[in-house]
Design a protein around this motif. Structure first.
Motif, PDB file in Angstrom:
ATOM      1  N   VAL A  45     -26.518 -68.740 -64.574  1.00  0.00           N
ATOM      2  CA  VAL A  45     -26.233 -68.936 -63.150  1.00  0.00           C
ATOM      3  C   VAL A  45     -25.643 -67.666 -62.540  1.00  0.00           C
ATOM      4  N   ASP A  46     -25.685 -67.604 -61.208  1.00  0.00           N
ATOM      5  CA  ASP A  46     -25.135 -66.438 -60.528  1.00  0.00           C
ATOM      6  C   ASP A  46     -23.609 -66.499 -60.493  1.00  0.00           C
ATOM      7  N   ARG A  47     -22.995 -65.400 -60.103  1.00  0.00           N
ATOM      8  CA  ARG A  47     -21.520 -65.304 -60.102  1.00  0.00           C
ATOM      9  C   ARG A  47     -20.857 -66.354 -59.232  1.00  0.00           C
ATOM     10  N   GLN A  48     -21.494 -66.653 -58.112  1.00  0.00           N
ATOM     11  CA  GLN A  48     -20.914 -67.594 -57.160  1.00  0.00           C
ATOM     12  C   GLN A  48     -20.772 -68.988 -57.763  1.00  0.00           C
ATOM     13  N   ARG A  49     -21.692 -69.378 -58.612  1.00  0.00           N
ATOM     14  CA  ARG A  49     -21.686 -70.726 -59.184  1.00  0.00           C
ATOM     15  C   ARG A  49     -21.054 -70.787 -60.574  1.00  0.00           C
ATOM     16  N   TYR A  50     -20.748 -69.667 -61.174  1.00  0.00           N
ATOM     17  CA  TYR A  50     -20.314 -69.611 -62.570  1.00  0.00           C
ATOM     18  C   TYR A  50     -19.152 -70.541 -62.890  1.00  0.00           C
ATOM     19  N   GLU A  51     -18.045 -70.425 -62.171  1.00  0.00           N
ATOM     20  CA  GLU A  51     -16.841 -71.188 -62.513  1.00  0.00           C
ATOM     21  C   GLU A  51     -17.060 -72.689 -62.401  1.00  0.00           C
ATOM     22  N   ARG A  52     -17.745 -73.120 -61.372  1.00  0.00           N
ATOM     23  CA  ARG A  52     -17.942 -74.561 -61.189  1.00  0.00           C
ATOM     24  C   ARG A  52     -18.943 -75.133 -62.184  1.00  0.00           C
ATOM     25  N   VAL A  53     -19.989 -74.378 -62.490  1.00  0.00           N
ATOM     26  CA  VAL A  53     -20.951 -74.857 -63.480  1.00  0.00           C
ATOM     27  C   VAL A  53     -20.286 -74.909 -64.850  1.00  0.00           C
ATOM     28  N   LEU A  54     -19.491 -73.902 -65.179  1.00  0.00           N
ATOM     29  CA  LEU A  54     -18.768 -73.900 -66.446  1.00  0.00           C
ATOM     30  C   LEU A  54     -17.821 -75.097 -66.525  1.00  0.00           C
ATOM     31  N   LEU A  55     -17.079 -75.348 -65.454  1.00  0.00           N
ATOM     32  CA  LEU A  55     -16.171 -76.491 -65.414  1.00  0.00           C
ATOM     33  C   LEU A  55     -16.942 -77.799 -65.584  1.00  0.00           C
ATOM     34  N   ALA A  56     -18.052 -77.947 -64.892  1.00  0.00           N
ATOM     35  CA  ALA A  56     -18.849 -79.178 -64.996  1.00  0.00           C
ATOM     36  C   ALA A  56     -19.382 -79.374 -66.410  1.00  0.00           C
ATOM     37  N   LEU A  57     -19.838 -78.300 -67.039  1.00  0.00           N
ATOM     38  CA  LEU A  57     -20.380 -78.408 -68.388  1.00  0.00           C
ATOM     39  C   LEU A  57     -19.289 -78.781 -69.391  1.00  0.00           C
ATOM     40  N   VAL A  58     -18.167 -78.096 -69.340  1.00  0.00           N
ATOM     41  CA  VAL A  58     -17.070 -78.367 -70.274  1.00  0.00           C
ATOM     42  C   VAL A  58     -16.530 -79.786 -70.064  1.00  0.00           C
ATOM     43  N   ALA A  59     -16.303 -80.153 -68.825  1.00  0.00           N
ATOM     44  CA  ALA A  59     -15.786 -81.494 -68.542  1.00  0.00           C
ATOM     45  C   ALA A  59     -16.802 -82.565 -68.926  1.00  0.00           C
ATOM     46  N   GLY A  60     -18.068 -82.305 -68.642  1.00  0.00           N
ATOM     47  CA  GLY A  60     -19.111 -83.262 -68.985  1.00  0.00           C
ATOM     48  C   GLY A  60     -19.215 -83.491 -70.478  1.00  0.00           C
ATOM     49  N   VAL A  61     -19.205 -82.416 -71.244  1.00  0.00           N
ATOM     50  CA  VAL A  61     -19.268 -82.536 -72.705  1.00  0.00           C
ATOM     51  C   VAL A  61     -18.054 -83.321 -73.201  1.00  0.00           C
ATOM     52  N   SER A  62     -16.888 -82.996 -72.690  1.00  0.00           N
ATOM     53  CA  SER A  62     -15.670 -83.691 -73.114  1.00  0.00           C
ATOM     54  C   SER A  62     -15.741 -85.175 -72.802  1.00  0.00           C
ATOM     55  N   GLU A  63     -16.193 -85.533 -71.621  1.00  0.00           N
ATOM     56  CA  GLU A  63     -16.265 -86.947 -71.237  1.00  0.00           C
ATOM     57  C   GLU A  63     -17.294 -87.711 -72.058  1.00  0.00           C
ATOM     58  N   VAL A  64     -18.437 -87.092 -72.347  1.00  0.00           N
ATOM     59  CA  VAL A  64     -19.445 -87.757 -73.175  1.00  0.00           C
ATOM     60  C   VAL A  64     -18.899 -87.976 -74.586  1.00  0.00           C
ATOM     61  N   VAL A  65     -18.209 -86.981 -75.128  1.00  0.00           N
ATOM     62  CA  VAL A  65     -17.630 -87.114 -76.472  1.00  0.00           C
ATOM     63  C   VAL A  65     -16.544 -88.192 -76.476  1.00  0.00           C
ATOM     64  N   ILE A  66     -15.692 -88.225 -75.459  1.00  0.00           N
ATOM     65  CA  ILE A  66     -14.651 -89.254 -75.371  1.00  0.00           C
ATOM     66  C   ILE A  66     -15.280 -90.638 -75.303  1.00  0.00           C
ATOM     67  N   ASP A  67     -16.323 -90.782 -74.509  1.00  0.00           N
ATOM     68  CA  ASP A  67     -17.023 -92.061 -74.425  1.00  0.00           C
ATOM     69  C   ASP A  67     -17.584 -92.468 -75.787  1.00  0.00           C
ATOM     70  N   TRP A  68     -18.180 -91.526 -76.492  1.00  0.00           N
ATOM     71  CA  TRP A  68     -18.743 -91.763 -77.823  1.00  0.00           C
ATOM     72  C   TRP A  68     -17.648 -92.229 -78.793  1.00  0.00           C
ATOM     73  N   LEU A  69     -16.506 -91.551 -78.767  1.00  0.00           N
ATOM     74  CA  LEU A  69     -15.391 -91.926 -79.632  1.00  0.00           C
ATOM     75  C   LEU A  69     -14.875 -93.322 -79.294  1.00  0.00           C
ATOM     76  N   ASN A  70     -14.739 -93.606 -78.011  1.00  0.00           N
ATOM     77  CA  ASN A  70     -14.242 -94.920 -77.592  1.00  0.00           C
ATOM     78  C   ASN A  70     -15.198 -96.048 -77.953  1.00  0.00           C
ATOM     79  N   ARG A  71     -16.457 -95.744 -78.116  1.00  0.00           N
ATOM     80  CA  ARG A  71     -17.458 -96.752 -78.488  1.00  0.00           C
ATOM     81  C   ARG A  71     -17.626 -96.833 -80.008  1.00  0.00           C
ATOM     82  N   GLY A  72     -16.720 -96.205 -80.739  1.00  0.00           N
ATOM     83  CA  GLY A  72     -16.752 -96.303 -82.190  1.00  0.00           C
ATOM     84  C   GLY A  72     -17.766 -95.393 -82.852  1.00  0.00           C
ATOM     85  N   MET A  73     -18.176 -94.332 -82.169  1.00  0.00           N
ATOM     86  CA  MET A  73     -19.120 -93.340 -82.711  1.00  0.00           C
ATOM     87  C   MET A  73     -20.409 -94.015 -83.177  1.00  0.00           C
ATOM     88  N   THR A  74     -20.891 -94.964 -82.400  1.00  0.00           N
ATOM     89  CA  THR A  74     -22.058 -95.737 -82.826  1.00  0.00           C
ATOM     90  C   THR A  74     -23.371 -94.990 -82.654  1.00  0.00           C
TER      91      THR A  74
END
Length: 96
Positions: A45-74
């Motif tokens: 991505v370009d410089r203008q979008r870098y920080e927000r895309v990075l934040l969205a990716l990191v937060a998204g990965v974290s939330e998906v992993v948390i959801d997976w853990l809360n569901r018993g890693m099924t």
């Protein structure tokens, strides 16, 4: 490499819960993830979008992993890796 995060969490479920859900040091964890994903995002991505895309990716990965853990890693390793890969692809896709 694509399955490294999920493999590590699956092999250590108690540690995974502590790291991703219960840890008071979640901010540090997110910064570490940002350091890993940063070069990928910078190339996609370009410089203008870098920080927000990075934040969205990191937060998204974290939330998906948390959801997976809360569901018993099924979901299997392959399913989780596919979901996280899809999330990254969509996050890094060029805007239309």
């Amino acid at each position: 490499m694509r399955q490294a995060l999920v493999t590590t969490l699956l092999e250590h479920p108690v540690r995974a819960r502590v790291i991703c859900i219960n840890a008071s040091r979640m901010e540090l964890r997110l910064r570490e993830d940002a350091a890993v994903f940063g070069p990928l995002v910078r190339r996609a991505v370009d410089r203008q979008r870098y920080e927000r895309v990075l934040l969205a990716l990191v937060a998204g990965v974290s939330e998906v992993v948390i959801d997976w853990l809360n569901r018993g890693m099924t979901d299997s390793l392959e399913v989780m890796a596919d979901h996280l890969t899809l999330l990254a692809r969509y996050s890094l896709a060029a805007p239309t």
